[in-house]
Design a protein around this motif. Structure first.
Motif, short mmCIF file in Angstrom:
data_model
loop_
_atom_site.label_atom_id
_atom_site.label_comp_id
_atom_site.label_asym_id
_atom_site.label_seq_id
_atom_site.Cartn_x
_atom_site.Cartn_y
_atom_site.Cartn_z
N SER A 234 0.85 -1.19 0.00
CA SER A 234 0.00 0.00 0.00
C SER A 234 0.89 1.25 0.00
CB SER A 234 -0.92 0.01 1.22
OG SER A 234 -0.16 -0.04 2.41
N LEU A 235 0.26 2.37 -0.29
CA LEU A 235 0.94 3.67 -0.26
C LEU A 235 0.15 4.63 0.60
CD1 LEU A 235 1.83 4.31 -4.02
CD2 LEU A 235 3.33 3.42 -2.24
N TRP A 236 0.87 5.48 1.32
CA TRP A 236 0.28 6.55 2.10
C TRP A 236 0.86 7.86 1.59
CZ3 TRP A 236 -3.58 7.74 5.11
CH2 TRP A 236 -3.53 8.94 5.81
N PHE A 237 0.01 8.68 0.96
CA PHE A 237 0.44 9.98 0.47
C PHE A 237 0.19 11.00 1.57
CE2 PHE A 237 -0.40 7.61 -3.35
CZ PHE A 237 0.62 8.00 -4.20
N ASP A 238 1.24 11.59 2.05
CA ASP A 238 1.18 12.60 3.12
C ASP A 238 0.85 13.94 2.47
OD1 ASP A 238 1.40 13.92 5.49
OD2 ASP A 238 3.58 13.80 5.61
N LEU A 239 -0.45 14.25 2.40
CA LEU A 239 -0.92 15.42 1.66
C LEU A 239 -1.88 16.24 2.49
CD1 LEU A 239 -1.80 13.52 -1.63
CD2 LEU A 239 0.20 14.96 -1.27
N PRO A 240 -2.02 17.52 2.17
CA PRO A 240 -3.01 18.35 2.86
C PRO A 240 -4.43 17.81 2.65
CG PRO A 240 -1.51 19.71 1.55
CD PRO A 240 -1.25 18.29 1.19
N ALA A 241 -5.28 18.02 3.63
CA ALA A 241 -6.66 17.53 3.59
C ALA A 241 -7.40 18.02 2.34
CB ALA A 241 -7.41 17.95 4.84
N LYS A 242 -7.17 19.26 1.94
CA LYS A 242 -7.86 19.82 0.77
C LYS A 242 -7.51 19.03 -0.50
CE LYS A 242 -8.59 23.97 -1.95
NZ LYS A 242 -8.27 25.37 -2.17
N VAL A 243 -6.24 18.67 -0.66
CA VAL A 243 -5.82 17.89 -1.83
C VAL A 243 -6.47 16.51 -1.80
CG1 VAL A 243 -3.84 16.81 -2.98
CG2 VAL A 243 -3.64 19.14 -2.10
N CYS A 244 -6.51 15.91 -0.63
CA CYS A 244 -7.15 14.59 -0.48
C CYS A 244 -8.62 14.65 -0.85
CB CYS A 244 -6.98 14.07 0.95
SG CYS A 244 -5.27 13.75 1.40
N GLU A 245 -9.30 15.66 -0.38
CA GLU A 245 -10.73 15.83 -0.70
C GLU A 245 -10.94 16.04 -2.20
OE1 GLU A 245 -12.07 19.11 1.67
OE2 GLU A 245 -11.68 18.04 3.55
N GLN A 246 -10.08 16.86 -2.81
CA GLN A 246 -10.19 17.12 -4.24
C GLN A 246 -9.96 15.85 -5.05
OE1 GLN A 246 -7.27 20.26 -4.56
NE2 GLN A 246 -8.87 21.84 -4.67
N PHE A 247 -8.92 15.09 -4.66
CA PHE A 247 -8.66 13.86 -5.39
C PHE A 247 -9.78 12.85 -5.18
CE2 PHE A 247 -7.28 9.50 -5.75
CZ PHE A 247 -6.92 9.49 -7.09
N ASP A 248 -10.25 12.74 -3.97
CA ASP A 248 -11.33 11.80 -3.66
C ASP A 248 -12.55 12.10 -4.53
OD1 ASP A 248 -12.11 9.55 -2.06
OD2 ASP A 248 -13.42 10.89 -0.93
N ALA A 249 -12.89 13.37 -4.67
CA ALA A 249 -14.03 13.77 -5.51
C ALA A 249 -13.76 13.46 -6.98
CB ALA A 249 -14.33 15.25 -5.31
N LEU A 250 -12.54 13.74 -7.44
CA LEU A 250 -12.16 13.47 -8.82
C LEU A 250 -12.23 11.96 -9.11
CD1 LEU A 250 -10.90 14.57 -11.52
CD2 LEU A 250 -8.67 14.05 -10.49
N TRP A 251 -11.67 11.16 -8.22
CA TRP A 251 -11.66 9.70 -8.41
C TRP A 251 -13.09 9.15 -8.38
CZ3 TRP A 251 -8.45 6.73 -10.70
CH2 TRP A 251 -8.53 5.35 -10.56
#
Length: 105
Positions: A27-44
């Motif tokens: 597995s991978l853990w991307f250490d990213l700001p919450a906003k980026v995670c939310e944006q990617f989650d919505a995009l995916w």
């Protein structure tokens, strides 16, 4: 297994490097700001809801021109989804967690 931690600077490595890390660590853990995670989650989510069309067709309707981080995440996620069984992505408060079905490889 402990996930491989990926920093923002390592995000821009080629998706094949992320695949090698996934195979090695599970597995991978991307250490990213919450906003980026939310944006990617919505995009995916939108990509999956559209039945995973060709990336170029999907991206024609997305505004990622100035967002290198989201584009890099998307490119890696598409590649991993196509090459690793059971690929999944989960957004958290302090990062993004990717895994796959290691037993199916």
């Amino acid at each position: 297994m402990k996930p491989r931690q990926v920093t923002l600077t390592q995000l821009f490595l080629q998706p094949r490097v992320h695949r090698v890390w996934m195979l090695k660590h599970g597995s991978l853990w991307f250490d990213l700001p919450a906003k980026v995670c939310e944006q990617f989650d919505a995009l995916w989510y939108r990509y999956c809801e559209a039945f995973k069309p060709p990336p170029t067709a999907f991206l024609a309707n997305e505004d990622l021109v100035e967002n290198d981080t989201l584009f890099a995440l998307f490119a890696s996620a598409v590649y991993l989804d196509r090459t690793l069984p059971g690929f999944s992505s989960e957004a958290g408060a302090s990062g993004l967690y990717w895994q796959f079905d290691a037993e199916a490889v």
